[in-house]
Each structure stands twice: as structure tokens, then as C-alpha cells.
Design an enzyme around this catalytic site. Structure first.
Site, PDB file in Angstrom:
ATOM      1  CG  ASN A   1      -1.832 -27.743   7.612  1.00 18.62           C
ATOM      2  OD1 ASN A   1      -2.721 -26.904   7.754  1.00 18.62           O
ATOM      3  ND2 ASN A   1      -0.847 -27.589   6.741  1.00 18.62           N
TER       4      ASN A   1
ATOM      5  CE1 TYR B   1      -1.495 -27.318   2.795  1.00 21.71           C
ATOM      6  CE2 TYR B   1      -1.379 -28.535   0.726  1.00 21.71           C
ATOM      7  CZ  TYR B   1      -2.106 -27.827   1.663  1.00 21.71           C
ATOM      8  OH  TYR B   1      -3.465 -27.636   1.465  1.00 21.71           O
TER       9      TYR B   1
END
Length: 299
Positions: free
Chosen positions: A81, A131
Site C-alpha cells: 500500500n 491499513y
């Protein structure tokens, strides 16, 4: 128009690629890990020079980055990510500097919301978990690059192919064997949080608009349903579509995640102005297509 879709075999990527293939004159190329039928590209590990070779071979007019990790340890999340978008931007600058980049971010980058308040793109980003933090790092890599780029911060997507790690996917998997047994009890976690759900078809349409819209676009645009919905409503709605006659039982203890982020809702007015985009499907529509796609409707 040549469009390269990274992560095109994932949950969102499949819907995005299908939508883009319907564009007149579009040639959609897939790249992912492993190479499969498309171009090989591993954003988490390939050096920018290797990615630049892939981009040069594809010669895209636009690149859509759907690649991302939603679970796993912090190192995996950071590699996919955060490191991935940074490497992609470096490669684009070297091999395809005029291509438009559409990167899929996440509403998790904002962190906890204020009940009753829709968050705008200018709101401070305060993620509370790895996240959201790694997705924010990816967004910063994209927005700081000297490219024609836009980040679409996606709410909670719902629709066919929902992964088992998500609540809709997990609940669908529990409802399949439960059938219409009135004595069945499905034990779930805390369902009291409010989330901004968006149909995956609407996400794909937003990507299409972002790919084809005249430049320049705002650096970040929220893509969501624009409404905070109790997670409990999603669970009971999917149970209705499944014909479930038993009982959904919530955990009394709650969950740490819901306690930390009990409310999320995005202001999607900027996307309406920049992309002429608004969600076309309701949450009930999304749940109906999700359940129909399981092929397990109860007669």
C-alpha cells in the site's frame, strides 16, 4: 485509448477492468502478480526500473492502480500500500510521464469521523490502524508526484465477489449453509458502527469517469455512498436476500475497531462536480447482486 489496470484480478480490479473494457475504442491491459495472461508487475517488490520496463512495453494513456492489501502484517501492508504506489509513480515519471494515473485510496485514511458530519477531502487524515496509515502513505506518494494523477478515496465497497475477509463476504459465507432453518443462529461481532457503503459498480463507474475526464482533476476525490449506514442494517439486509429465518446474534463485548472508528461518512460533492458522478445503486441493490452472485439463493 490504452489503459493499464494494475491489480485487475482483485475484488475492485475485476469490476474496474470490466467497466473500462466497455469503453468505445479502449484497449485494457492487465498487469499483476503473477503475470498470468497479462503483464507481470509486482508493485510490492519490483524496482522502479523494472516497473518502468513494464510501463514502456504497455505504452498506456492511463494507468489505474487497483492493487492493494487490506489484511496481513504491517510489513505486507506497507510493501503493497505504501511502497507500491511510490515505486509506480517513479516508474511512470521515467517511462510514461504523460499518462493519467487513477489510484484507489481508502476512506480509512481519514480515521474516526464525527457523528453527523460528512468528511471532505480537505479534512485531516488521522488513520488509527496500519491499513489506513499505509494507504495514506500511498496517497501521499501519488499526490506529491509530478504526474497527472488523482486518488479516489473509496468507502466500504459492497457487491459481487466481496472477499471473505470483509463483513459482506464473511456473512454471505455464513448464510449459505444456514438456509431457511428458523433455529439457526449466526454469531457476529459488534454491528453498531456506521459506515459509508458504496456499490462496486459505482466505484467502477467513478474510475471510468476519472480515466476519461478532461485534465486537470483534483488530487483527491471521495467515492462513497454519501450516507452513514449502521453495519447492522447491512447484515439484516443481506439476511433478507438470503431468505434467512434464523437469528443474527451480536457480540455483547463490541470490537476494538468499531470502538475506535464508530462513524465514517464521506462528502462526495467534489466527485459530483469534477466527474459528474453520483452513486446510482442503493445498498439494497448491492446486497441483492452480492447474494445473487453466490449462486446459493434459497428456493
Amino acid at each position: 485509448m490504452r489503459i493499464l489496470v494494475l491489480g485487475g484480478t482483485g475484488y475492485l480490479g475485476r469490476h474496474v477492468a470490466e467497466r473500462l473494457r466497455a469503453l468505445p475504442g479502449a484497449q485494457v491491459l492487465a498487469a499483476g502478480r503473477p503475470a498470468g495472461a497479462g503483464l507481470g508487475a509486482d508493485l510490492a517488490r519490483d524496482r522502479p526500473e523494472r516497473l518502468a520496463e513494464t510501463l514502456a512495453a504497455a505504452a498506456p494513456d492511463a494507468v489505474v492502480n487497483c492493487a492493494g492489501a487490506t489484511g496481513g502484517d504491517p510489513v505486507t501492508l506497507a510493501e503493497v500500500n505504501a511502497r507500491g504506489p511510490a515505486a509506480l509513480c517513479a516508474a511512470l515519471c521515467a517511462a510514461a510521464p504523460t499518462a493519467r494515473l487513477v489510484h484507489l485510496g481508502s476512506a480509512a485514511e481519514y480515521g474516526p469521523g464525527t457523528p453527523g458530519v460528512k468528511v471532505t477531502e480537505s479534512a485531516p487524515a488521522c488513520p488509527v490502524a496500519p491499513y489506513g496509515a499505509t494507504k495514506l502513505a500511498g496517497t501521499l506518494a501519488v499526490t506529491s508526484a509530478p504526474l497527472d494523477a488523482v486518488v479516489l478515496r473509496i468507502g466500504n465497497p459492497v457487491g459481487p465477489g466481496a472477499p471473505a475477509a470483509s463483513l459482506p463476504g464473511r456473512l454471505a459465507a455464513l448464510l449459505r449453509p444456514a438456509g431457511r432453518d428458523p433455529e439457526a443462529v449466526l454469531r457476529l461481532g459488534d454491528l453498531s458502527a456506521h459506515r459509508d457503503f458504496v456499490d462496486v459498480r459505482d466505484v467502477a463507474r467513478a474510475v471510468e469517469r476519472a480515466v476519461t475526464a478532461p485534465a486537470p482533476l483534483p488530487r483527491v476525490l471521495n467515492i462513497g455512498g454519501g450516507t452513514a449506514v449502521p453495519v447492522r442494517e447491512l447484515a439484516h439486509g443481506l439476511a433478507r436476500h438470503a431468505g434467512f429465518r434464523g437469528r443474527l446474534e451480536e457480540s455483547a463485548g463490541g470490537s476494538a475497531r468499531s470502538a475506535r472508528v464508530s462513524w465514517q461518512c464521506s462528502d462526495i460533492s467534489a466527485a459530483a462536480r469534477a466527474l459528474d458522478w453520483r452513486p446510482a445503486h442503493s445498498l439494497d441493490d448491492a446486497l441483492a447482486t452480492l447474494w445473487a452472485a453466490t449462486g446459493e439463493r434459497v428456493p
